[in-house]
Design a protein around this motif. Structure first.
Motif, PDB file in Angstrom:
ATOM      1  N   ARG A 246       0.891  -1.295   0.242  1.00 24.73           N
ATOM      2  CA  ARG A 246      -0.136  -0.340   0.040  1.00 24.73           C
ATOM      3  C   ARG A 246       1.504   1.054   0.313  1.00 24.73           C
ATOM      4  O   ARG A 246       1.771   0.962   0.740  1.00 24.73           O
ATOM      5  N   GLY A 247       1.008   2.189  -0.726  1.00 22.83           N
ATOM      6  CA  GLY A 247       1.700   3.743  -1.012  1.00 22.83           C
ATOM      7  C   GLY A 247       0.712   4.336  -2.269  1.00 22.83           C
ATOM      8  O   GLY A 247      -0.204   4.064  -2.664  1.00 22.83           O
ATOM      9  N   GLY A 248       1.705   4.722  -2.166  1.00 18.18           N
ATOM     10  CA  GLY A 248       1.605   5.996  -3.623  1.00 18.18           C
ATOM     11  C   GLY A 248       2.267   6.526  -4.313  1.00 18.18           C
ATOM     12  O   GLY A 248       3.873   5.601  -4.132  1.00 18.18           O
ATOM     13  N   ASP A 249       2.456   7.380  -4.681  1.00 18.46           N
ATOM     14  CA  ASP A 249       3.516   8.159  -5.922  1.00 18.46           C
ATOM     15  C   ASP A 249       4.643   8.128  -5.487  1.00 18.46           C
ATOM     16  O   ASP A 249       5.517   8.378  -6.036  1.00 18.46           O
ATOM     17  N   HIS A 250       4.924   8.906  -4.295  1.00 19.55           N
ATOM     18  CA  HIS A 250       5.912   8.745  -3.111  1.00 19.55           C
ATOM     19  C   HIS A 250       6.201   7.876  -3.127  1.00 19.55           C
ATOM     20  O   HIS A 250       8.271   8.172  -2.810  1.00 19.55           O
ATOM     21  N   LEU A 251       6.342   6.611  -3.085  1.00 22.63           N
ATOM     22  CA  LEU A 251       6.672   5.428  -3.259  1.00 22.63           C
ATOM     23  C   LEU A 251       7.838   4.848  -3.813  1.00 22.63           C
ATOM     24  O   LEU A 251       9.066   5.239  -4.109  1.00 22.63           O
ATOM     25  N   ARG A 252       7.548   5.225  -5.640  1.00 18.43           N
ATOM     26  CA  ARG A 252       8.506   5.598  -6.563  1.00 18.43           C
ATOM     27  C   ARG A 252       8.974   6.867  -6.506  1.00 18.43           C
ATOM     28  O   ARG A 252      10.771   6.424  -6.571  1.00 18.43           O
ATOM     29  N   ASP A 253       9.260   7.844  -5.881  1.00 19.72           N
ATOM     30  CA  ASP A 253      10.303   8.822  -5.700  1.00 19.72           C
ATOM     31  C   ASP A 253      11.137   8.707  -4.935  1.00 19.72           C
ATOM     32  O   ASP A 253      12.461   8.813  -4.920  1.00 19.72           O
ATOM     33  N   ALA A 254      10.980   7.536  -3.047  1.00 22.50           N
ATOM     34  CA  ALA A 254      11.891   7.430  -2.269  1.00 22.50           C
ATOM     35  C   ALA A 254      12.484   6.681  -3.289  1.00 22.50           C
ATOM     36  O   ALA A 254      13.978   6.680  -2.387  1.00 22.50           O
ATOM     37  N   LEU A 255      12.244   5.783  -3.725  1.00 24.10           N
ATOM     38  CA  LEU A 255      13.384   4.134  -4.712  1.00 24.10           C
ATOM     39  C   LEU A 255      14.354   5.169  -5.064  1.00 24.10           C
ATOM     40  O   LEU A 255      15.589   5.649  -5.397  1.00 24.10           O
ATOM     41  N   ALA A 256      13.358   6.526  -6.022  1.00 27.16           N
ATOM     42  CA  ALA A 256      14.657   7.148  -7.436  1.00 27.16           C
ATOM     43  C   ALA A 256      15.313   7.730  -6.409  1.00 27.16           C
ATOM     44  O   ALA A 256      16.816   7.368  -6.890  1.00 27.16           O
ATOM     45  N   GLU A 257      14.918   7.921  -5.540  1.00 23.18           N
ATOM     46  CA  GLU A 257      16.508   9.427  -4.418  1.00 23.18           C
ATOM     47  C   GLU A 257      17.552   8.366  -4.033  1.00 23.18           C
ATOM     48  O   GLU A 257      18.491   9.005  -4.121  1.00 23.18           O
ATOM     49  N   LEU A 258      17.192   7.187  -3.641  1.00 21.02           N
ATOM     50  CA  LEU A 258      17.776   6.814  -3.091  1.00 21.02           C
ATOM     51  C   LEU A 258      19.049   6.124  -4.173  1.00 21.02           C
ATOM     52  O   LEU A 258      20.466   5.585  -3.955  1.00 21.02           O
TER      53      LEU A 258
END
Length: 354
Positions: A246-258
């Motif tokens: 369960r999540g949203g678009d911010h999850l993709r952004d967090a993975l991309a940031e790392l």
């Protein structure tokens, strides 16, 4: 919080508050009927009177909660507690009746009213606890943003002063270099603004607006994006299965940031591994690199092992952004850093059905 749930009135607010009042209306009918009939002993009338009073309070509670400073998600949570109190005691009363024990309808309604009202109070306390935690996180977020932005702005100001001091003495052949410096400052300011916008967005995110995210596909998409952007980087993925969370678009952004941090801060050819495995109803995502590592002082603050006022150095808002995304999606983050062997960031998220 999401404007979808914050706005008043909304279907969610009206539905949750109305449901609580409706429970009171349903439960007050048999007790009022018994009082009007004036049948049975005085003790029965007292019980019916108490039941009527508590049920009437439930009706009023629905109206009061609707106009309280609560989000739709909060009201739904309180309504859930009220439902729990009604259903659990309702099952107990059903067992009592099936056991052959005579329990008047008005007495059963009184018991249900008391249980429901007690669980409404439990729900209110639960929401107060959640709001206190949310306020604590917001204070942390504002403190971090304040410190990091001020630190970065000071650095940019010093660079601008340096460029300004060189302007009167710059030769024609050095103008290109000066232009590159100015362009670099503008780029840094743009990136800072974008990160602030993303941080603000995740702070304002309401968990009630979550959806089911295909985590495996999201990781593959992020890996493919950075393979194209950085052909010299080695980005590997390793999955123990296909996972949804369960999540949203911010999850993709967090993975991309790392992944971006691992590539940008690499001292040699970037090498990043993204692995995902399930354990105990949770998905563990590990992003490992061979970079210079994260200073222990910074790691301790991000992991909430040290006070924010000890934040004297930061590579930026990136890791804080990931921390806040995990908070938003009921996840957790762990950072293991070795100055000689790289960094492993471990994200833990609850599994969800696709």
């Amino acid at each position: 919080m999401s404007s979808f749930f914050r706005a008043r009135p909304t279907v969610w607010r009206l539905g949750a508050a109305g449901f609580i009042s409706l429970l009171g209306v349903v439960l007050v009918v048999p007790t009022i009927a018994h009082l009007i009939a004036l049948q049975g002993p005085l003790s029965g009338l007292v019980v019916a009177g108490v039941g009527s009073l508590v049920a009437a309070v439930l009706v009023a509670a629905g109206f009061l909660l609707y106009w309280a400073d609560l989000t739709g998600a909060h009201l739904l949570r309180i309504a859930g507690w009220a439902t729990l109190g009604t259903v659990l005691l309702g099952l107990v009363i059903t067992l009592i009746v099936f056991a052959g024990i005579d329990l008047p309808v008005y007495a059963a309604a009184t018991l249900l009213s008391v249980s429901t009202f007690a669980h409404v109070l439990i729900g209110v306390r639960d929401v107060q606890r959640i709001r206190a935690e949310e306020l604590a996180r917001q204070r942390e977020q504002l403190a971090v943003l304040n410190r990091i932005v001020r630190h970065n702005l000071r650095q940019v100001a010093q660079r601008l002063l340096g460029v300004g001091g060189r302007l009167p003495h710059v030769e024609d052949d050095a103008r290109a270099e000066l232009g590159d410096d100015i362009e670099g400052i503008a780029t840094d300011l743009t990136e800072m603004n974008e990160m602030l916008d993303r941080s603000r967005a995740v702070i304002d995110t309401d968990r009630a607006g979550e959806s089911v995210v295909n985590l495996t596909q999201t990781i593959e998409d992020v890996a493919a994006k950075y393979r194209d952007a950085h052909p010299n980087a080695a980005i590997e993925t390793d999955f123990g299965g296909k996972y949804h969370v369960r999540g949203g678009d911010h999850l993709r952004d967090a993975l991309a940031e790392l992944v971006e941090n691992a590539i940008v801060h690499a001292e040699t050819t970037p090498h990043v591994t993204i692995a995902a495995n399930a354990r105990g109803g949770r998905v563990i995502v590990e992003i490992a690199d061979r970079g210079p590592g994260i200073p222990e002082s910074e790691r301790a603050v991000i992991m909430r092992e040290a006070e924010i006022d000890q934040l004297t150095h930061s590579q930026g808002l990136g890791l804080w952004f990931v921390r806040w995304v995990m908070d938003t999606y009921d996840g957790d983050i762990e950072i293991e850093s070795d100055r000689s062997g790289g960094t492993t960031v471990r994200l833990e998220l609850p599994l969800a059905q696709p």
